[in-house]
Scaffold this motif. Sequence first.
Motif, PDB file in Angstrom:
ATOM      1  N   LEU A 372      -6.546  11.274 -13.984  1.00 34.46           N
ATOM      2  CA  LEU A 372      -6.087  12.653 -14.209  1.00 34.46           C
ATOM      3  C   LEU A 372      -4.950  13.038 -13.271  1.00 34.46           C
ATOM      4  N   ASP A 373      -4.676  12.202 -12.253  1.00 31.12           N
ATOM      5  CA  ASP A 373      -3.568  12.545 -11.349  1.00 31.12           C
ATOM      6  C   ASP A 373      -2.249  11.899 -11.791  1.00 31.12           C
ATOM      7  N   HIS A 374      -2.253  11.265 -12.965  1.00 32.94           N
ATOM      8  CA  HIS A 374      -1.003  10.680 -13.454  1.00 32.94           C
ATOM      9  C   HIS A 374      -0.081  11.802 -13.961  1.00 32.94           C
ATOM     10  N   PRO A 375       1.228  11.706 -13.695  1.00 34.00           N
ATOM     11  CA  PRO A 375       2.128  12.799 -14.107  1.00 34.00           C
ATOM     12  C   PRO A 375       2.040  13.150 -15.588  1.00 34.00           C
ATOM     13  N   THR A 376       1.732  12.167 -16.452  1.00 36.52           N
ATOM     14  CA  THR A 376       1.713  12.476 -17.887  1.00 36.52           C
ATOM     15  C   THR A 376       0.435  13.201 -18.317  1.00 36.52           C
ATOM     16  N   LEU A 377      -0.502  13.425 -17.376  1.00 37.31           N
ATOM     17  CA  LEU A 377      -1.690  14.226 -17.703  1.00 37.31           C
ATOM     18  C   LEU A 377      -1.708  15.541 -16.927  1.00 37.31           C
ATOM     19  N   PHE A 378      -0.568  15.897 -16.389  1.00 33.51           N
ATOM     20  CA  PHE A 378      -0.465  17.135 -15.618  1.00 33.51           C
ATOM     21  C   PHE A 378      -0.030  18.280 -16.527  1.00 33.51           C
ATOM     22  N   PRO A 379      -0.607  19.478 -16.457  1.00 36.02           N
ATOM     23  CA  PRO A 379      -1.740  19.849 -15.619  1.00 36.02           C
ATOM     24  C   PRO A 379      -3.052  19.347 -16.224  1.00 36.02           C
TER      25      PRO A 379
END
Length: 439
Positions: A372-379
């Motif tokens: 969940l900390d990958h940029p493509t799952l932000f936010p």
Amino acid sequence: MRASRPPSSVVVRGGLLVTQDPKRRVLRGDLRVEGGRIVGVGDVGKASADEEVDASGCAVVPGFINAHAHVAMNLLRGVADDRELAGFLETLFAVDARRTEADVEAGARAGIAEMLLSGTTSFLDLYYFEDAVARAVESLGIRGFLGWAVLDPELTTQKGVPVENARAFLARWKGHALVSPLVAPQGVYVCGKETWLKARDIAEREKVLLHYHLAETRREVHEHQAKTGRRPVVWLNEIGVLGTRSVAAHCVWLTGEEIELLAHHEVGVAHCPSSNLKLASGGVAPVVELRAAGATVGLGTDSVASNNSLSMLREMHIAGLVQKNQRWDAKVLSAQELLDLATIDGARLLDRADDLGSLEVGKQADFSLVRLDHPTLFPARPEAIVSHLAYAASDEAIDSVYVGGSPVVRHRALVHGDWNEIRMAGEMAAEGLWSVRPK
Ligand SMILES: [Zn+2]
């Protein structure tokens, strides 16, 4: 060979569970696995397990089901780009004549590695030398539904009679834990009535799926119509093939009558939007109408010669965009429906909905941990996780993957193989195939 280990218990703690259960619940909780199957979802108590996994920074997502692939063709990525279907096939046939069982295995290992590292835990394949693919499946730990390609004897590069080869392949692999062998008539353009009926009879007798290409291009439809007076789906119905449990790939060019026929006979459809777009099939598969008629639709990548990726995340994204744009309707094929195609509907397609495709008690523990900390799952908001998976997440966000409760990818590394070894063996095998490529 993959080490066979006794089934162990696993507890995955504190993950964001994207269950894909009948209520499509997304909840923060735990997953408990015993003997390869899920025995608890949500609050599973404090009892310890052989393996404890901290998933507090991850979404836990059912493994993706790739409903149409030719995994051994991974040696051929980029071999026939930017060509009309006729030129594409000319190249592939030239290369095909040179294929050996050893290079099929090398290609399959590379393809399965790519699948596992992008969160796919089951795939439906159509090719020959499937024993080599089966060995790669067994050794790397994915679930393979492997269709031996069947065509008229005079049109094949296979040794012997394809339908007999398929029968023998089934006998060798039936009952295997990870390999489900099946029969795969390639398509109406290379299979006459007799071949179709023989393939059907084997599938019926052995209670396995039939898998085939169908209505992919206008040319296929028109030529078949000129030859038989019938469109392909109508013809298959008349000769008595559609009633057998089957999965048809593509189904781009269908009439309303054909959609009804596929739905009525419960023929599953493997939608392959990237391949159709890249080969300029021209039309867009009527996914919305098929689903409205009651047909089950899954998602396939086809091979990397025509995609050029095996990523199911990428395929969901493209499938959604194409349907929305073509219909001028942003509401069709929602993020949730796209995730359904890639998971639970794929399981239905394989006739394994009781066993695969969601995180529910009693099912096989096939799942991925997605960072969940990958940029493509932000936010990384729980209410957006399904959207992120359908439209945004990168394969690089997939951290670990389990099949039947056993880890097959851990922190982006294969557990039962070494990518560098697989890559080097594959590069060597590709050498001979690429050398015969028509310029
Ligand atoms: Zn295909």
